[in-house]
Design an enzyme around this catalytic site. Structure first.
Site, PDB file in Angstrom:
ATOM      1  N   CYS A   1       0.544  -1.154  -0.177  1.00 59.97           N
ATOM      2  CA  CYS A   1      -0.320  -0.202  -0.396  1.00 59.97           C
ATOM      3  C   CYS A   1       0.784   1.606   0.111  1.00 59.97           C
ATOM      4  CB  CYS A   1      -1.035   0.145   1.199  1.00 59.97           C
ATOM      5  SG  CYS A   1       0.079  -0.545   2.428  1.00 59.97           S
TER       6      CYS A   1
ATOM      7  N   HIS B   1      -2.480   6.246   5.277  1.00 61.83           N
ATOM      8  CA  HIS B   1      -0.686   5.985   4.949  1.00 61.83           C
ATOM      9  C   HIS B   1      -0.738   7.737   4.840  1.00 61.83           C
ATOM     10  CE1 HIS B   1      -0.930   2.313   5.704  1.00 61.83           C
ATOM     11  NE2 HIS B   1      -0.462   1.666   4.997  1.00 61.83           N
TER      12      HIS B   1
END
Ligand code: 11C
Length: 344
Positions: A128, A248
């Site tokens: 990711c 994130h």
């Protein structure tokens, strides 16, 4: 045309997002099989108003399946993805099991969709934190060239799984109520020591390698070079876990090939780029933040500045929903590209 689709790891956090994404994209499904480890088999999951019972994934589960999304951990992928391929299934694997294999394309459609033509049955979905970074770097590379990347991450706990998220909530509550709490999962459940994530920052994501980098950092380094097709690109990473549930964030320092370029030009190259939303206006305090990225498929980029010492150095702040563009959405995008390119 419609397709027989399987989801392996249907009960996990990414599995749930895969179902949401497949539904919201109206993916052309003929038949859907929801598969999992023995432990989660038997659970009922509702999809488009219909109850599906999750079944234990076995080699035979893939008979007649056109495309399978794997998100149940590396060992499950290693054991079952080749079995699926043997039965004619195209596998989109969300684990690190095959990412660095030479004959497995590692794909972020905005960057290297054409690599899908080389697939031999398995396509790997990158990590990711790598995905969101390369989506932001590609438009800059195309326009100005790219020679160096130094990234520091601020990663959400959901990247470590649903149990880690539960640990963060339980721990936060315990601390606020003045109770003691012994963490057992973060940073890495199988490691010897565990540390508090609530009100903290942990500079370890995944296990340490012999070179002093963590596996997460090495994934960012190696996967970035492979996806961008630039083995010569200089990449360094420091990956840090923060008490954020989803999304994130990354502080990215880059050096471009060209000289005499301004931040405004980099910003223009990102505006309108596939998958990117620029949020960058200091006078209005506009910049990306994970809380605002949750539930969105885009990669948000802001704080675009020229380095004060190096003419070809620039700084960016890159944020995305790690469960969507970082996992489920990128996987479904790969499947949509395969259909578009007539590769399934
Ligand atoms: C994390 N990036 O945030 C990891 C999760 O290789 O697909 C994704 C692990 C992977 O902990």
């Amino acid at each position: 045309q419609t397709y027989n689709v399987a989801i392996v790891g249907a009960t996990g956090a990414v599995g749930q997002q895969l179902l949401n994404t497949i539904e919201s994209r109206n993916f052309p499904i003929k038949n859907l099989s929801l598969l999992s480890s023995k432990r989660s088999a038997g659970k009922a999951i509702n999809f488009k108003g219909k109850e599906h019972t999750v079944e234990e994934a076995t080699p035979e589960s893939f008979e007649g399946v056109d495309v399978a999304f794997f998100s149940a951990g590396g060992s499950v992928s290693k054991a079952l993805a080749p079995e699926a391929v043997k039965r004619g299934t195209v596998v989109i694997d969300n684990t690190s099991a095959f990412r660095m294999d030479k004959d497995v394309p590692l794909v972020v459609p905005e960057v290297n969709e054409a690599a899908l033509h080389q697939h031999n049955g398995i396509i790997a979905n990158p990590n990711c934190s790598t995905i969101q970074m390369v989506v932001a770097l590609e438009p800059i590379r195309q326009k100005f060239g790219l020679t160096k990347v130094i990234v520091s991450t601020y990663q959400a706990v959901s990247g470590a799984g649903a149990q880690a998220v539960q640990e963060m909530y339980d721990e936060t509550k315990a601390i606020l109520e003045g109770r003691s709490f012994t963490p057992e999962i973060l940073p890495v459940s199988s490691d010897e020591k565990h540390y508090q994530i609530a009100f903290n920052a942990i500079p370890q994501i995944d296990k340490f390698e012999e070179n002093g980098y963590t596996f997460e950092e090495m994934k960012m380094i190696n996967e970035t070079k492979k996806i961008m097709g630039m083995p010569e690109l200089e990449v360094a990473a420091t990956c840090v876990r923060l008490p954020v549930e989803i999304g994130h964030s990354e502080s990215v320092y880059i050096e471009i090939e060209e000289s005499n370029r301004q931040a405004q030009e980099l910003k223009q190259s990102l505006e309108g780029a596939a998958g990117v939303v620029v949020q960058d206006n200091p006078s209005e305090q506009l910049y990306p933040m994970p809380a605002l990225a949750v539930g969105k498929n885009d990669v948000f980029v802001g704080r675009i500045r020229k380095d004060l010492d190096r003419d070809n150095g620039f700084h960016l702040w890159v944020v995305s929903d790690n469960l969507l563009k970082g996992a489920a959405w990128n996987s479904v995008q790969i499947a949509e590209s395969l259909i578009k390119l007539e590769l399934i």
